[in-house]
Design an enzyme around this catalytic site. Structure first.
Site, short mmCIF file in Angstrom:
data_model
loop_
_atom_site.label_atom_id
_atom_site.label_comp_id
_atom_site.label_asym_id
_atom_site.label_seq_id
_atom_site.Cartn_x
_atom_site.Cartn_y
_atom_site.Cartn_z
N GLY A 288 0.55 0.61 6.47
CA GLY A 288 -0.36 1.25 5.51
C GLY A 288 -1.79 1.33 6.00
O GLY A 288 -2.40 2.41 6.02
N GLY B 163 -0.17 -1.15 15.36
CA GLY B 163 0.16 -1.28 13.94
C GLY B 163 0.04 0.05 13.22
O GLY B 163 -1.05 0.58 13.06
N LYS C 56 0.81 -1.23 0.00
CA LYS C 56 0.00 0.00 0.00
C LYS C 56 0.84 1.27 0.00
O LYS C 56 0.42 2.29 -0.55
CB LYS C 56 -0.93 0.00 1.22
CG LYS C 56 -1.99 -1.08 1.15
CD LYS C 56 -2.94 -1.02 2.34
CE LYS C 56 -3.86 -2.23 2.35
NZ LYS C 56 -4.95 -2.12 3.32
#
Lengths: 275, 275
Positions: free
Chosen positions: A147, A144, A83
């Site tokens: 992307g 996290g 991404k």
């Protein structure tokens, strides 16, 4: 069969005139888009197919180049880990893609230019909304900052969360994302914490955007308050170890597939296929 | 619905785990393989899809490179105008591909090597056989000495035709093919003639392997004997101007789709998908 009555993943019959879409990622077998998009194509009578295409990082420029040159190939969905890399390979970034530095969909304009956009954040919010979950005024812990994490962090801030705490194995990446989101949304208290030092008790919503790491849970749920919503965007298994652990503690859960189903209609519009 | 009961072109429902096949050509909308292969995948319960991918000549090396690197992309069908060019892009040519200098199918071995083969000739013969037409001892006029024409000329000779007369807009190409076929099949009288000088009256079977050229028929049927079988491998329209002209004269006809349906089972075997 799905909620809409069309079998999940079944397109219209293919011919040489079928328009082509693909989702690129590595691995690819976990991808939910082939199931959801082909169902939508059939439901709306769109003579197109979306196929899974496993593309390693080294082959991404070649895949984008072939997509550019193939006249019946109209769009790409982009998933992990491509991404961020594809941002440099398109001709134009839509606002959500610029803001997040990540692209999850690319369409080809009539003049051949490639436009990248990002519907992960919008799809994430829509998936929560469809299941009755609101984020306004909530304290959110996110694991996290890749992307998908970038897109979702911006979308959660835009929804008016009270605070967002960001954690990543790469602490610098979490810090940079916190700074970027905080600049765009100064009313939201955005901070980065060291992984393992999340203070889970302070949060109403926990969102995992990190890829699976063996058997290790992305976050320790032992101190979580009852009623804390646990969300995992990982698609395979649909019932992830984190969701299983949350379910075992009696916590409400929300699976990754809702983020995808939340954005299919929006992506059909992006691709110019709105029913 | 088709003869087998499965709707033509309908695969099994797709997911991220679906195996990928594509037919590359330029143009591509005339391709019959998406209809036939997806029907066969569904009929045999094979979790795969074959999609049309329009690839211009300049992008063929890139398409082969991406196919090589994509772990869930198991095979390619190759159509006009790429059948000759891809010979140089695979790692191994099977005997029919070496003999004809043309490839219409590429599979990926477990070690990643690409093997090209050519089932156009075998499919052509099988399609005729399924419709009760034999070539042994017949005098055959063939128009078109390109990729498909090469494969078919060799297959017709191997079937024991009495003679083959080859015609092409490119007279040198017809002459070279006649020489190559004659060398492999010395008992068959193979010759090349100037286009327009075909002496159609001498032949029992007329086969067109040349691409459409506007409204111009590939061969003048005015002097053809009654009972001469007229075959056109052009797929779109299925009822080509040549077949229409033959039908109007009361001649037996045989359409291009039979060459494809004649080779689908053989190609499933080549791809390691034999039911």
């Amino acid at each position: 069969m799905s909620e809409t009555g069309a079998p999940l993943g079944l397109p219209l019959p293919l011919s040489g005139a079928t328009r082509l879409f693909a989702i690129i990622g590595d691995p690819i077998e976990q991808a939910g888009s082939p199931g959801l998009f082909n169902q939508a194509f059939r439901k709306h009578g769109i003579p197109a197919v979306l196929v899974p295409m496993q593309v390693p990082p080294s082959a991404v420029p070649g895949a984008i180049a072939l997509f550019r040159q193939s006249a019946n190939w109209d769009g790409l969905v982009v998933t992990v880990p491509h991404k961020v890399a594809v941002c440099a390979l398109v001709d134009e970034l839509a606002p959500a893609a610029r803001l997040t530095g990540a692209v999850n969909a690319i369409r080809k304009e009539s003049d051949g230019r490639l436009v990248g956009d990002n519907y992960d954040g919008a799809g994430f919010i829509e998936g929560l909304r469809q299941h009755g979950h609101a984020l306004q005024g909530r304290h959110v812990l996110m694991v996290g900052a890749g992307g998908a994490g970038r897109a979702i962090a911006h979308a959660i801030a835009a929804e008016g969360a009270a605070s967002i705490t960001l954690v990543d194995r790469d602490g610098e990446r979490a810090r940079q994302l916190a700074e970027a989101v905080g600049q765009v949304h100064p009313k939201v208290a955005v901070s980065a914490r060291r992984q393992g030092d999340e203070d889970t008790q302070r949060h109403d919503v926990i969102v995992n955007c990190a890829p699976p790491d063996g058997d290790k849970l992305p976050v320790d749920l032992s101190a979580v308050r009852s009623g804390t919503l646990v969300v995992d965007i990982v698609l395979k298994p649909a019932w992830t170890p984190l969701l299983a652990a949350a379910g075992a503690r009696g916590l409400p859960t929300h699976a990754g597939v809702h983020m995808l189903s939340g954005q299919v209609d929006a992506l059909l519009g992006f691709f110019g296929l709105s029913p």
